[in-house]
Design a protein around this motif. Sequence first.
Motif, PDB file in Angstrom:
ATOM      1  N   UNK A 183       0.787  -1.352  -0.086  1.00 25.18           N
ATOM      2  CA  UNK A 183      -0.022  -0.070   0.066  1.00 25.18           C
ATOM      3  C   UNK A 183       0.704   1.268   0.200  1.00 25.18           C
ATOM      4  N   UNK A 184       1.762   1.140   0.768  1.00 18.42           N
ATOM      5  CA  UNK A 184       2.780   2.409   0.817  1.00 18.42           C
ATOM      6  C   UNK A 184       3.399   2.785  -0.579  1.00 18.42           C
ATOM      7  N   UNK A 185       3.890   1.491  -1.378  1.00 10.37           N
ATOM      8  CA  UNK A 185       4.465   1.716  -2.425  1.00 10.37           C
ATOM      9  C   UNK A 185       3.419   2.376  -3.468  1.00 10.37           C
ATOM     10  N   UNK A 186       2.304   1.928  -3.561  1.00 12.51           N
ATOM     11  CA  UNK A 186       1.444   2.331  -4.284  1.00 12.51           C
ATOM     12  C   UNK A 186       1.002   3.842  -4.169  1.00 12.51           C
ATOM     13  N   UNK A 241      10.641   3.555  -5.536  1.00 16.78           N
ATOM     14  CA  UNK A 241      10.537   2.434  -4.548  1.00 16.78           C
ATOM     15  C   UNK A 241      11.354   1.249  -4.805  1.00 16.78           C
ATOM     16  N   UNK A 242      12.039   0.860  -3.980  1.00 16.99           N
ATOM     17  CA  UNK A 242      12.902  -0.420  -4.259  1.00 16.99           C
ATOM     18  C   UNK A 242      12.193  -1.355  -3.390  1.00 16.99           C
ATOM     19  N   UNK A 243      11.411  -2.274  -3.767  1.00 16.49           N
ATOM     20  CA  UNK A 243      10.875  -3.194  -2.942  1.00 16.49           C
ATOM     21  C   UNK A 243      11.492  -4.131  -2.502  1.00 16.49           C
ATOM     22  N   UNK A 244      11.807  -4.419  -1.122  1.00 15.32           N
ATOM     23  CA  UNK A 244      12.777  -5.207  -0.746  1.00 15.32           C
ATOM     24  C   UNK A 244      12.402  -6.526   0.194  1.00 15.32           C
ATOM     25  N   UNK A 245      13.588  -7.302   0.477  1.00 17.49           N
ATOM     26  CA  UNK A 245      13.298  -8.508   1.134  1.00 17.49           C
ATOM     27  C   UNK A 245      12.225  -9.489   0.633  1.00 17.49           C
ATOM     28  N   UNK A 294       2.707  -4.343  -9.551  1.00 16.91           N
ATOM     29  CA  UNK A 294       1.527  -4.069  -9.521  1.00 16.91           C
ATOM     30  C   UNK A 294       1.392  -2.632  -8.889  1.00 16.91           C
ATOM     31  N   UNK A 295       2.098  -2.537  -7.737  1.00 20.38           N
ATOM     32  CA  UNK A 295       1.908  -1.120  -6.841  1.00 20.38           C
ATOM     33  C   UNK A 295       2.879  -0.266  -7.504  1.00 20.38           C
ATOM     34  N   UNK A 296       3.915  -0.506  -8.262  1.00 15.04           N
ATOM     35  CA  UNK A 296       4.507   0.576  -9.165  1.00 15.04           C
ATOM     36  C   UNK A 296       5.836   0.701  -8.608  1.00 15.04           C
ATOM     37  N   UNK A 297       6.342  -0.350  -8.010  1.00 15.96           N
ATOM     38  CA  UNK A 297       7.601  -0.226  -7.703  1.00 15.96           C
ATOM     39  C   UNK A 297       8.707   0.019  -8.795  1.00 15.96           C
ATOM     40  N   UNK A 298       9.676   0.848  -8.707  1.00 16.35           N
ATOM     41  CA  UNK A 298      10.642   0.907  -9.806  1.00 16.35           C
ATOM     42  C   UNK A 298      11.724  -0.378  -9.641  1.00 16.35           C
ATOM     43  N   UNK A 299      12.056  -0.805  -8.642  1.00 12.83           N
ATOM     44  CA  UNK A 299      12.800  -1.956  -8.168  1.00 12.83           C
ATOM     45  C   UNK A 299      12.183  -2.915  -7.311  1.00 12.83           C
ATOM     46  N   UNK A 300      12.569  -4.197  -7.906  1.00 20.53           N
ATOM     47  CA  UNK A 300      12.193  -5.362  -6.640  1.00 20.53           C
ATOM     48  C   UNK A 300      13.600  -5.927  -6.362  1.00 20.53           C
ATOM     49  N   UNK A 301      13.729  -6.350  -4.940  1.00 22.93           N
ATOM     50  CA  UNK A 301      15.179  -6.883  -4.807  1.00 22.93           C
ATOM     51  C   UNK A 301      14.876  -8.267  -4.043  1.00 22.93           C
ATOM     52  N   UNK A 302      15.063  -9.219  -5.052  1.00 16.59           N
ATOM     53  CA  UNK A 302      14.876 -10.773  -4.508  1.00 16.59           C
ATOM     54  C   UNK A 302      16.441 -11.017  -3.705  1.00 16.59           C
ATOM     55  N   UNK A 303      16.339 -11.570  -2.549  1.00 15.02           N
ATOM     56  CA  UNK A 303      17.450 -11.876  -1.713  1.00 15.02           C
ATOM     57  C   UNK A 303      17.897 -13.278  -1.863  1.00 15.02           C
ATOM     58  N   UNK A 336       3.287  -3.243 -19.522  1.00  7.71           N
ATOM     59  CA  UNK A 336       2.853  -2.887 -18.215  1.00  7.71           C
ATOM     60  C   UNK A 336       3.545  -3.161 -16.837  1.00  7.71           C
ATOM     61  N   UNK A 337       4.640  -3.928 -17.166  1.00  7.35           N
ATOM     62  CA  UNK A 337       5.610  -3.981 -16.168  1.00  7.35           C
ATOM     63  C   UNK A 337       7.088  -3.312 -16.331  1.00  7.35           C
ATOM     64  N   UNK A 338       7.242  -2.452 -15.835  1.00  6.84           N
ATOM     65  CA  UNK A 338       8.490  -1.611 -15.919  1.00  6.84           C
ATOM     66  C   UNK A 338       9.517  -1.875 -14.704  1.00  6.84           C
ATOM     67  N   UNK A 339       8.944  -2.430 -13.764  1.00  7.03           N
ATOM     68  CA  UNK A 339       9.862  -2.698 -12.702  1.00  7.03           C
ATOM     69  C   UNK A 339      11.086  -3.537 -12.958  1.00  7.03           C
TER      70      UNK A 339
END
Length: 222
Positions: free
Chosen positions: A93-96, A105-109, A121-130, A158-161
Amino acid sequence: MRLFLDTANIDHIRHGVQLGVITGVTTNPSLVSKEGKVDYKRLVQEICSIVPGPVSTEVLSQDVAGMVAEARQIAAWAENVVVKIPASLEGVEATHQLAREGIRVNFTLCFSVNQALLAAAAGATFVSPFVGRLDDIGENGMRLVGDIVEVFKKYPDSIKTQVIAASIRHPHHCVQAAEAGAQIATVPHQVLIQMIRHPLTDIGVSRFMEDWRKVMGEGKNT
Ligand code: G3P
């Protein structure tokens, strides 16, 4: 694949940028703590002034309002700052909200494709798989990176993350992240150094120098 440094150490960051191969930095509360008791804002601003690209900095709040408020403050610290938000429902929700405000936003963990799909879907610029932390519990961290990349590829409109392979522990992880198609790998300084090292290169250089010296003496070839 671009390379980021996974550290809050100023000397290591300066070194990586000077080498010309580091275009971003990722930090987290553990990495910042390693630098001792610091002024967090000043440290992040200093890193942002050294690094040409995105500098990820994590929020400490766990609730939506707290994360959003913290993220807004952090986003004002420097142009190239990116806010790290953990992969929770509150984080989605915060990312959105932040993405709508233009805050990166870098969606982490991130430990699953579903978490990555929600980040996108929430619009994060990055996602970080650990990667390393999944390996630690007997799973295949790099497979997750590959799976996320493949799923995202199916929705190019649709996905630019972008996928950041994180929790990188050794140089072979870098090779695997590149093979898996990650846009970015964020690496500890030690791993960056290990990437260039090869014993045959060292042996080759000394042999060339030795052969040259035998015939030409100490002089250089100019
Ligand atoms: O980029 C995430 C990283 O800092 C976590 O690494 O080695 O603590 O799992 P590690």
